[in-house]
Design a protein around this motif. Structure first.
Motif, PDB file in Angstrom:
ATOM      1  N   SER A 183      -5.420   4.263  -7.100  1.00  0.00           N
ATOM      2  CA  SER A 183      -6.537   3.483  -7.632  1.00  0.00           C
ATOM      3  C   SER A 183      -7.322   2.753  -6.537  1.00  0.00           C
ATOM      4  CB  SER A 183      -6.020   2.461  -8.653  1.00  0.00           C
ATOM      5  OG  SER A 183      -5.094   1.587  -8.038  1.00  0.00           O
ATOM      6  N   ASN A 184      -6.713   2.555  -5.362  1.00  0.00           N
ATOM      7  CA  ASN A 184      -7.394   1.869  -4.258  1.00  0.00           C
ATOM      8  C   ASN A 184      -7.951   2.841  -3.226  1.00  0.00           C
ATOM      9  OD1 ASN A 184      -6.706  -0.631  -5.361  1.00  0.00           O
ATOM     10  ND2 ASN A 184      -4.790  -0.717  -4.229  1.00  0.00           N
ATOM     11  N   ASN A 185      -8.109   4.108  -3.585  1.00  0.00           N
ATOM     12  CA  ASN A 185      -8.566   5.138  -2.652  1.00  0.00           C
ATOM     13  C   ASN A 185      -9.854   4.708  -1.940  1.00  0.00           C
ATOM     14  OD1 ASN A 185      -8.430   7.740  -1.425  1.00  0.00           O
ATOM     15  ND2 ASN A 185     -10.114   8.389  -2.741  1.00  0.00           N
ATOM     16  N   GLY A 186      -9.813   4.816  -0.598  1.00  0.00           N
ATOM     17  CA  GLY A 186     -10.985   4.475   0.200  1.00  0.00           C
ATOM     18  C   GLY A 186     -11.066   3.014   0.600  1.00  0.00           C
TER      19      GLY A 186
ATOM     20  N   TYR B  53       0.803  -1.223   0.000  1.00  0.00           N
ATOM     21  CA  TYR B  53       0.000   0.000   0.000  1.00  0.00           C
ATOM     22  C   TYR B  53       0.838   1.275   0.000  1.00  0.00           C
ATOM     23  CZ  TYR B  53      -3.789  -3.184   1.015  1.00  0.00           C
ATOM     24  OH  TYR B  53      -4.705  -4.205   0.951  1.00  0.00           O
TER      25      TYR B  53
ATOM     26  N   LYS C 227      -7.285   2.875   6.093  1.00  0.00           N
ATOM     27  CA  LYS C 227      -7.958   3.165   4.839  1.00  0.00           C
ATOM     28  C   LYS C 227      -6.941   3.725   3.855  1.00  0.00           C
ATOM     29  CE  LYS C 227     -12.554   4.291   5.125  1.00  0.00           C
ATOM     30  NZ  LYS C 227     -13.741   5.129   5.182  1.00  0.00           N
ATOM     31  N   VAL C 228      -6.996   3.253   2.618  1.00  0.00           N
ATOM     32  CA  VAL C 228      -6.090   3.739   1.576  1.00  0.00           C
ATOM     33  C   VAL C 228      -6.522   5.144   1.177  1.00  0.00           C
ATOM     34  CG1 VAL C 228      -5.210   3.367  -0.759  1.00  0.00           C
ATOM     35  CG2 VAL C 228      -5.660   1.406   0.741  1.00  0.00           C
ATOM     36  N   ILE C 229      -5.540   6.045   1.115  1.00  0.00           N
ATOM     37  CA  ILE C 229      -5.812   7.423   0.695  1.00  0.00           C
ATOM     38  C   ILE C 229      -5.089   7.670  -0.621  1.00  0.00           C
ATOM     39  CG2 ILE C 229      -5.537   9.865   1.289  1.00  0.00           C
ATOM     40  CD1 ILE C 229      -5.558   8.960   4.251  1.00  0.00           C
ATOM     41  N   GLY C 230      -5.849   7.955  -1.653  1.00  0.00           N
ATOM     42  CA  GLY C 230      -5.267   8.252  -2.963  1.00  0.00           C
ATOM     43  C   GLY C 230      -5.028   7.006  -3.792  1.00  0.00           C
TER      44      GLY C 230
END
Length: 198
Positions: free
Chosen positions: A180-183, A98, A175-178
């Motif tokens: 393609s996996n944002n959110g 990530y 939570k992923v920020i930014g």
């Protein structure tokens, strides 16, 4: 001709100086005492090796390996009575699934088999310990960028009567920020290893 003679003399002088500084001898005679290398070797502070065990985060790829332990580190002046510092050297290989850095707070030292519901994790390397640790040669573990590896020490306070310890890897849900996996929600990960002296 004179210029060439001066250059030859200069080269000979420089060569002789290099041999003298490097601890070499042009004569190579027997009975001469060898001179130590000019590059010093880094000495490690005292510790006891641990059976190497690796805690793995199956979600983000991070790995933490216990390497050594110090159970007799002197408590800094003004420390709370009834507790003492314990130091554990770890190698942290930060996962790159990530991105971002892996912080030392994911690694904790606890009493053996303690109920983790009643322990606050992520309290390693309190400021009151990091200064004396560094001064004694135990470099505190720092944040490790994704995909990189670092070795350092985690320091923690334990009760005086505790003699057996666990190493706990505990990464909370995030939570992923930014990108393609944002959110995307990243599930938590926890692993525990008993610290066993070799």
């Amino acid at each position: 001709m004179r210029l060439t003679l001066h250059r030859t003399a200069l080269v000979a002088l420089v060569s002789a100086s290099a041999l003298a500084l490097g601890g070499c001898s042009a004569s190579g005679g027997a009975g001469e005492t060898p001179v130590a290398s000019a590059s010093p070797t880094a000495s490690q502070p005292p510790s006891t090796p641990l059976v190497k065990q690796t805690l793995a985060d199956e979600v983000d790829g991070t790995k933490v390996t216990a390497l050594a332990i110090v159970t007799d580190f002197p408590a800094p002046e003004g420390s709370t009575a009834g507790v003492r510092p314990i130091l554990v050297q770890v190698r942290l290989e930060a996962g790159d699934e990530y991105g971002g850095s892996v912080h030392p707070s994911v690694v904790s030292i606890t009493a053996r088999d303690v109920n983790l519901d009643y322990v606050t994790l992520g309290m390693g390397n309190p400021e009151v310990l990091t200064t004396p640790m560094s001064a004694a040669g135990y470099s505190p573990l720092q944040a490790v960028p994704a995909g990189e590896t670092a070795t350092g020490w985690i320091g923690a306070w334990v009760r005086d009567e505790v003699t057996e310890f666990d190493l706990v890897y505990d990464r909370r849900e995030g939570k992923v920020i930014g990108g393609s996996n944002n959110g995307e929600v990243v599930p938590p990960s926890r692993a525990i290893a008993k610290l066993i002296v070799e």
